[in-house]
Scaffold this motif. Structure first.
Motif, mmCIF file in Angstrom:
data_model
loop_
_atom_site.group_PDB
_atom_site.id
_atom_site.type_symbol
_atom_site.label_atom_id
_atom_site.label_comp_id
_atom_site.label_asym_id
_atom_site.label_seq_id
_atom_site.Cartn_x
_atom_site.Cartn_y
_atom_site.Cartn_z
ATOM 1 N N ALA A 1 7.783 17.025 33.178
ATOM 2 C CA ALA A 1 7.558 18.462 33.053
ATOM 3 C C ALA A 1 8.675 19.064 32.231
ATOM 4 C CB ALA A 1 7.501 19.124 34.431
ATOM 5 N N GLY A 2 8.352 20.135 31.526
ATOM 6 C CA GLY A 2 9.380 20.817 30.758
ATOM 7 C C GLY A 2 8.868 22.127 30.196
ATOM 8 N N THR A 3 9.806 22.996 29.859
ATOM 9 C CA THR A 3 9.461 24.282 29.259
ATOM 10 C C THR A 3 10.312 24.504 28.020
ATOM 11 O OG1 THR A 3 11.108 25.568 30.471
ATOM 12 C CG2 THR A 3 8.961 25.311 31.519
ATOM 13 N N VAL A 4 9.754 25.226 27.085
ATOM 14 C CA VAL A 4 10.468 25.681 25.906
ATOM 15 C C VAL A 4 9.884 27.048 25.569
ATOM 16 C CG1 VAL A 4 10.988 25.301 23.473
ATOM 17 C CG2 VAL A 4 10.836 23.353 25.026
ATOM 18 N N GLY A 5 10.701 28.091 25.722
ATOM 19 C CA GLY A 5 10.230 29.431 25.410
ATOM 20 C C GLY A 5 9.022 29.816 26.240
ATOM 21 N N GLU A 6 7.932 30.132 25.565
ATOM 22 C CA GLU A 6 6.708 30.555 26.254
ATOM 23 C C GLU A 6 5.693 29.424 26.378
ATOM 24 O OE1 GLU A 6 5.155 34.106 24.513
ATOM 25 O OE2 GLU A 6 6.767 35.315 25.324
ATOM 26 N N ALA A 7 6.155 28.197 26.350
ATOM 27 C CA ALA A 7 5.271 27.046 26.499
ATOM 28 C C ALA A 7 5.851 26.094 27.540
ATOM 29 C CB ALA A 7 5.112 26.321 25.168
ATOM 30 N N ALA A 8 4.963 25.456 28.268
ATOM 31 C CA ALA A 8 5.370 24.473 29.269
ATOM 32 C C ALA A 8 4.294 23.411 29.363
ATOM 33 C CB ALA A 8 5.586 25.133 30.629
ATOM 34 N N VAL A 9 4.682 22.258 29.840
ATOM 35 C CA VAL A 9 3.729 21.183 30.056
ATOM 36 C C VAL A 9 4.114 20.434 31.322
ATOM 37 C CG1 VAL A 9 4.957 19.479 28.640
ATOM 38 C CG2 VAL A 9 2.494 19.257 28.977
ATOM 39 N N VAL A 10 3.103 20.021 32.060
ATOM 40 C CA VAL A 10 3.277 19.177 33.238
ATOM 41 C C VAL A 10 2.384 17.968 33.021
ATOM 42 C CG1 VAL A 10 3.034 18.988 35.739
ATOM 43 C CG2 VAL A 10 3.626 21.186 34.719
ATOM 44 N N ALA B 1 -2.191 16.245 30.427
ATOM 45 C CA ALA B 1 -1.213 17.316 30.239
ATOM 46 C C ALA B 1 -1.810 18.628 30.719
ATOM 47 C CB ALA B 1 -0.832 17.422 28.762
ATOM 48 N N ILE B 2 -1.092 19.308 31.599
ATOM 49 C CA ILE B 2 -1.438 20.667 31.987
ATOM 50 C C ILE B 2 -0.527 21.558 31.155
ATOM 51 C CG2 ILE B 2 -1.601 22.331 33.876
ATOM 52 C CD1 ILE B 2 -3.468 19.849 34.151
ATOM 53 N N SER B 3 -1.122 22.248 30.187
ATOM 54 C CA SER B 3 -0.355 23.073 29.250
ATOM 55 C C SER B 3 -0.394 24.532 29.686
ATOM 56 C CB SER B 3 -0.941 22.961 27.843
ATOM 57 O OG SER B 3 -0.863 21.638 27.388
ATOM 58 N N LEU B 4 0.759 25.166 29.660
ATOM 59 C CA LEU B 4 0.879 26.580 30.017
ATOM 60 C C LEU B 4 1.451 27.329 28.826
ATOM 61 C CD1 LEU B 4 1.807 24.669 32.583
ATOM 62 C CD2 LEU B 4 2.031 26.852 33.670
ATOM 63 N N ARG B 5 0.922 28.511 28.575
ATOM 64 C CA ARG B 5 1.442 29.378 27.513
ATOM 65 C C ARG B 5 1.481 30.802 28.023
ATOM 66 N NH1 ARG B 5 2.975 27.327 23.167
ATOM 67 N NH2 ARG B 5 2.011 25.556 22.206
ATOM 68 N N GLY B 6 2.564 31.489 27.703
ATOM 69 C CA GLY B 6 2.676 32.895 28.093
ATOM 70 C C GLY B 6 4.015 33.171 28.749
ATOM 71 N N ASP B 7 4.008 34.106 29.684
ATOM 72 C CA ASP B 7 5.225 34.544 30.368
ATOM 73 C C ASP B 7 5.593 33.557 31.481
ATOM 74 O OD1 ASP B 7 5.407 36.877 28.827
ATOM 75 O OD2 ASP B 7 3.971 37.886 30.145
#
Length: 151
Positions: free
Chosen positions: A121-130, A92-98
């Protein structure tokens, strides 16, 4: 059928990377005019591109921050958008922020053109995962970081 200028604008607006290149001031107008599906002389289409570029707002540098990290051997994000991943223990590549849809889309696009399979892949608010295959995690992490640093 509309004017060459109107057709050119519609063609650019249907092609996000061209619009971005116009805003950034890095588009070769003549080369782009040859490739666009617009009826008209290349010089006329290139002129329409120049005029459209002058009207578009300049591309501003993005000052938002996104943290990116890689998580292996985790169940986090194994279900994305209601679908279970077919891969066993994906990375999982996790993203947090803008994270806006454009930036996230650019990250997904960078992975696809680099032949890194995106399992989900998906996003919810200020979080995303690939989700990527386990062995592609380090490459995916670098690509996503590079894209977010440029945007």
């Amino acid at each position: 059928m509309g004017s060459i200028a109107a057709e050119t604008r519609r063609a650019v607006d249907r092609t996000p990377y061209l619009r971005r290149a116009l805003r950034a001031g890095v588009l070769n107008y003549t080369a782009a005019a040859r490739e666009l599906d617009v009826a008209g002389e290349t010089d006329a289409v290139a002129s329409a591109l120049r005029r459209y570029a002058d009207e578009l707002p300049a591309l501003e540098p993005d000052t938002s921050r996104v943290s990116v990290r890689m998580e292996r051997n985790t169940d986090k994000g194994v279900t994305v958008l209601g679908q279970a991943s077919a891969a066993e223990s994906p990375t999982a590549i996790s993203l947090r922020g803008d994270i806006d849809p454009g930036r996230f889309g650019n990250a997904i696009w960078a992975l696809s053109v680099s032949d890194v399979p995106v399992l989900g892949a998906g996003t919810v608010g200020e979080a995303a995962v690939v989700l990527v295959p386990r062995g592609d995690g380090p490459t995916a992490l670098r690509l996503v970081e590079d894209v977010l640093d440029r945007d």
